[in-house]
Design an enzyme around this catalytic site. Structure first.
Site, PDB file in Angstrom:
ATOM      1  CG  ASP A  29      -7.317   3.123  -0.865  1.00  8.45           C
ATOM      2  OD1 ASP A  29      -7.627   1.934  -0.787  1.00  8.45           O
ATOM      3  OD2 ASP A  29      -7.532   3.932   0.072  1.00  8.45           O
ATOM      4  CE  LYS A  68      -4.475   0.812   0.266  1.00  7.83           C
ATOM      5  NZ  LYS A  68      -5.615  -0.066  -0.075  1.00  7.83           N
TER       6      LYS A  68
END
Ligand code: GLU
Length: 445
Positions: A166, A126
């Site tokens: 995201d 991430k």
């Protein structure tokens, strides 16, 4: 000597001070996989849980860029390459002022288990930045993305690490990031997912997280001899995920009555139709981060500064951001007759809310319910590798199958002696075993 769970968690907290979100995510996993961890001596010998809690690599960098006034602005960029045991690091980029190392570590950790659940060969990672897109012009966003990628491109690649979107990173940002990567590396590869259809994107990727959570909810309901038809649904957020969920849940016959933004929530007793769903995209594109204009346009109610969990509904889908639903919210939902909480944001519920929900209603954790997004990212990677595109029907069919497999995994590892399904345990154990076995096989790396 048998490992002790509390000592394990205390040691982790001591080693990573101040990383509250990361501790929260780890604790939930460790508590539910501990029995599986002890059951296989190889896991302990290889210190698998200790390894899993330490990212393989963490990259932090400066992102300087010039705003429309000609001033220099500095943000911080990150990529946490958490675990590559079962595939290249894979996970989104989040651009949001709340982004910290702790937030990205929790997201990367969760992503490892989520990606394992999808059945596709993807590791966990991430990244992102504390960049705030609110009120920024398109040119500013492009310059920021280009500066961010100028550093990030040294660390990623189609067989190494494949970022995606995201919160705050959608099709527009992915386009700018891809363009800069291609320019610097002089390579047209599937290094990012969520790309535009013209340059290697997959059909159904924008809808995938919301569609996936709806398919997952359908399986949850079926497993409880219930049906989605006619269910009153509260959704939070109004971004890409909420949009996909409103679309599919409405199509499946549910009545979605809320969406929300940082300014409050709207209650629309009429439910959604295509015009309202399309308007969600318009709202998002304004970069203003407000939902109030929806209420004015469609004559719905708007509750300033409130969360949608006070509405009387049968099902709740937190779809905005971590810890958006706390213990009080969970109690209020259940008191109002809500039977299902389908966590669609990553760690959308606080630890206390999860514990309460698991005991008092049916709770599906984000790493299972929202895995459809990254699953279709995995399918985008496959299509890029083949240099071929599947039709929307083909992708949707594969997504549906993956969500069913994830539900089966949750049932397999989460069904208790009393017949109840603990989806938190099922998802964590199911995701854990595959990664743990791969790590054991690969030795001390
Ligand atoms: N950000 C999404 C997630 O939380 C998607 C990640 C991806 O497609 O790589 O799973």
């Amino acid at each position: 000597m048998e490992a002790n769970m509390n000592e394990f968690l205390e040691a982790l907290e001591a080693r990573t001070p101040g990383e509250a979100e990361f501790h929260q995510a780890v604790q939930e996993v460790v508590e539910t996989v501990w029995d599986a961890y002890l059951a296989n001596p190889k896991y302990q010998e290889n210190k698998i849980l200790e390894k899993m809690c330490e990212p393989e690599r963490t990259i932090m960098f400066r992102v300087p860029w010039i705003n429309d006034q000609g001033e220099v602005e500095i943000n911080r960029g990150y990529r946490v390459e958490f675990n590559s045991a079962i595939g290249p690091y894979k996970g989104g980029l989040r651009f949001h002022p709340t982004v910290t190392l702790s937030v990205l570590k929790f997201l990367g950790f969760e992503q490892t288990f989520k990606n394992s659940l999808t059945t596709l060969p993807m590791g966990g990672g991430k990244g992102g930045s504390d960049f705030n897109a609110k009120g920024r012009s398109d040119n500013e966003i492009m310059r920021f993305c280009q500066s961010f990628m100028t550093e990030l491109c040294k660390h990623i690649g189609p067989n190494t690490d494949v970022p995606a979107g995201d919160i705050g990173v959608g099709g527009r940002e992915i386009g700018y990031l891809f363009g800069q990567y291609k320019r610097i590396r002089n390579e047209f590869t599937g290094v990012l997912t969520g790309k535009g259809l013209e340059f290697g994107g997959s059909l159904v990727r924008p809808e995938a997280t919301g569609f996936g959570t709806s398919y997952f909810a359908n399986h949850v309901l079926a497993a409880h001899n219930d049906t989605i038809k006619g269910k009153r649904v509260a959704i939070s957020g109004f971004g890409n995920v909420a949009w996909g969920a409103v679309t599919k849940l409405t199509e499946l016959g549910a009545k979605v009555v809320t969406i929300s933004g940082p300014d409050g929530y709207i209650l629309d007793e009429e439910g959604f139709n295509q015009e309202k769903i399309d308007y969600m995209l318009e709202l998002r594109a304004t970069n203003n981060d407000v939902v109030a204009p929806y209420a004015e346009k469609f004559g719905a109610k708007f509750f300033a500064g409130k969360k949608p969990w006070e509405a009387k509904v049968d099902m709740a889908f937190p779809s905005a951001i971590q810890n958006e639903l706390n213990l009080e919210d969970a109690k209020q939902l259940v008191a109002n007759g809500c039977k299902y909480i389908i966590e669609t944001s990553n760690m959308g519920c606080t630890a206390e809310a999860v514990t309460y929900a698991v005991e008092n209603c049916v709770f599906a954790p984000g790493k299972a319910a929202n895995a459809g997004g990254v699953a279709v990212s995995g399918l985008e990677m496959s299509q890029n590798s083949m240099r071929y595109n599947w039709t929307a029907e083909e992708v949707d069919e594969k997504l549906g199958r993956i969500m069913k497999d994830i539900h089966d995994t949750c049932v397999k590892h989460g069904r208790g002696a009393d017949g109840r399904i603990n989806y938190v345990k099922g998802a964590n154990v199911g995701g854990f075993i595959k990664v743990a076995d791969a790590m054991v096989a690969q030795g001390h790396v």
